[in-house]
Design an enzyme around this catalytic site. Sequence first.
Site, PDB file in Angstrom:
ATOM      1  N   ASP A 114      47.281  42.904  54.842  1.00  0.00           N
ATOM      2  CA  ASP A 114      46.879  44.282  55.089  1.00  0.00           C
ATOM      3  C   ASP A 114      45.809  44.638  54.042  1.00  0.00           C
ATOM      4  O   ASP A 114      46.154  44.963  52.914  1.00  0.00           O
ATOM      5  CB  ASP A 114      48.102  45.203  54.956  1.00  0.00           C
TER       6      ASP A 114
ATOM      7  N   GLU B 152      41.051  52.163  51.119  1.00  0.00           N
ATOM      8  CA  GLU B 152      41.861  52.767  52.175  1.00  0.00           C
ATOM      9  C   GLU B 152      43.259  53.093  51.683  1.00  0.00           C
ATOM     10  O   GLU B 152      43.840  54.129  52.040  1.00  0.00           O
ATOM     11  CB  GLU B 152      41.938  51.809  53.371  1.00  0.00           C
ATOM     12  N   GLU B 153      43.813  52.218  50.867  1.00  0.00           N
ATOM     13  CA  GLU B 153      45.219  52.321  50.473  1.00  0.00           C
ATOM     14  C   GLU B 153      45.509  53.494  49.538  1.00  0.00           C
ATOM     15  O   GLU B 153      46.661  53.833  49.306  1.00  0.00           O
ATOM     16  CB  GLU B 153      45.680  51.016  49.817  1.00  0.00           C
TER      17      GLU B 153
ATOM     18  N   HIS C  82      39.752  47.461  56.360  1.00  0.00           N
ATOM     19  CA  HIS C  82      39.497  47.858  54.969  1.00  0.00           C
ATOM     20  C   HIS C  82      39.565  46.674  54.021  1.00  0.00           C
ATOM     21  O   HIS C  82      40.279  45.699  54.251  1.00  0.00           O
ATOM     22  CB  HIS C  82      40.422  48.990  54.525  1.00  0.00           C
TER      23      HIS C  82
ATOM     24  N   HIS D 272      52.984  45.812  51.565  1.00  0.00           N
ATOM     25  CA  HIS D 272      53.098  46.632  50.353  1.00  0.00           C
ATOM     26  C   HIS D 272      54.257  46.203  49.469  1.00  0.00           C
ATOM     27  O   HIS D 272      54.647  46.938  48.552  1.00  0.00           O
ATOM     28  CB  HIS D 272      53.213  48.130  50.676  1.00  0.00           C
TER      29      HIS D 272
ATOM     30  N   ASP E 129      40.366  46.739  50.603  1.00  0.00           N
ATOM     31  CA  ASP E 129      41.313  46.760  49.488  1.00  0.00           C
ATOM     32  C   ASP E 129      42.722  46.398  49.923  1.00  0.00           C
ATOM     33  O   ASP E 129      43.056  46.390  51.112  1.00  0.00           O
ATOM     34  CB  ASP E 129      41.316  48.127  48.807  1.00  0.00           C
TER      35      ASP E 129
ATOM     36  N   ASP F  52      43.739  47.104  61.793  1.00  0.00           N
ATOM     37  CA  ASP F  52      44.649  47.421  60.694  1.00  0.00           C
ATOM     38  C   ASP F  52      46.067  47.661  61.180  1.00  0.00           C
ATOM     39  O   ASP F  52      46.815  48.450  60.608  1.00  0.00           O
ATOM     40  CB  ASP F  52      44.131  48.654  59.943  1.00  0.00           C
TER      41      ASP F  52
END
Length: 482
Positions: A115, A145-146, A77, A457, A79, A169
């Site tokens: 990520d 995706e997030e 992904h 994150h 983003d 991922d």
Amino acid sequence: MGEMLRGLQPELVFRYFEEISRIPRGSGNRKPISDYCVSFAEEHSLEVTQDEAYNVIIKKPASKGYESHPTVMLQGHLDMVEERESGSNHDFSRGLEIGVDGDWIYAKETTLGGDDGIAVAYMLAILADNTRKHPALECVFTADEEIGLLGASDLDLSGCKASYLINLDSEAEGVFLASCAGGVRANLTLPLERISMSGSCFELVIDGLQGGHSGTEIHKERANANVLMGRLLLALSSQTDLEWGLLHLEGGQKDNAIPRSCRAVIVSEEPEEEMKQALAQIFEKYQKEYAIADPDLGLVLKRTDAEEEDVLHPSSLMKLLFFLTQCRNGVQHMSQAVPGLVETSLNLGILKMEEEEARFSFSLRSSVESRKQEMLDRLAFLIEFLGGEIGASGDYPGWEYKVDSTLRERMTQIWEEMYHKTPVIDLIHAGVECGLIQEKMPGLDIVSIGPDMKDIHTPRERLSISSAKRVYEFLIRVLESL
């Protein structure tokens, strides 16, 4: 190539990783990074499609001698989660400020976006390198995706014919993912009423928490700053004789990140010293509870002058605190089939009090569909009982474990040959896009891999240079063998 990652190997991988780190690509900001991928494909004379959701599919023909081999799909992904350190003024519109510390790449004061920036870099490097041997490739770059796998939900794969999918991922070298939980985002609102109140403003900030990914780290029982603030305010109301009103409340930035801080502003005519003493006595208990999971948990209190403010009406305050202390949060069920695997959880990731309503955003995850629905029903019953509303978005299915997988067997054999270790076959609680893609292409044989990354994150996120190299070399060998 940029200066920070110059000299790192594989050179192409880190060149593209640094290039995309300069492009703002937080969830919701889809166009710049999507357009970059389209321009890349056009520069390399590759077939490319870009849809209205800003997903991109780039196709590369098979190398000579591989024309009859099954097509392989690579996927990641575009983003990233944008999180800053407390007090940082970093402007994500300028991209990231990356650095190197030994074997680790990091971003100054922010998340790194490894990520899933490393997947993007891997795919671009493979597409750009015409010296490699491989079957026909379909490289799929998904958007948003997030925030609920939104791009993958809108993805049109009718023009694809892959037999194998290697999702990129994952965040642990030598761990092959073979299944994941499904999930959904719950968005709740609670109407509020206000009244005027005189006094000084006291700003309360819960901070210093570790936070983390609400899927892969929810089992670590780290404190959720939003839930903890609700508990603190309820204790201030029920365990003291202090009079105060709530002016503002907010915490968390992403529904799928465990919130690391929460800020409340209260209005009171009580002496500052009494307020500090009462809060310190309450908060000391929380620090003991989380001494291991969140050793840096802290509370900051600041007093500012004010005349008259519109604080929450007592009934609205009680409804808000009732919700924050009664809503479920964290691990709800462990898997009965797989020891140690979280089956069902939820995370109150975003809390924001507006003038006339409070907003809550939860990330719900479960590998059992009925339990995911049960959590939604519980939240709906609670918020509607209090006069609020609930909506759901970004619902995505789980990725079912496949007992017989030719791809997984082949990849296991190659990993053992290259690194003399047996990879771990893992089923995870976090959500990846494989379930949605599997729905669109039911016969697809899927494995998810990736290099070592830590603390995704969060602003502590970092990517291992040596691991990224090993996993890339492994990926190249797998493509050569298929």
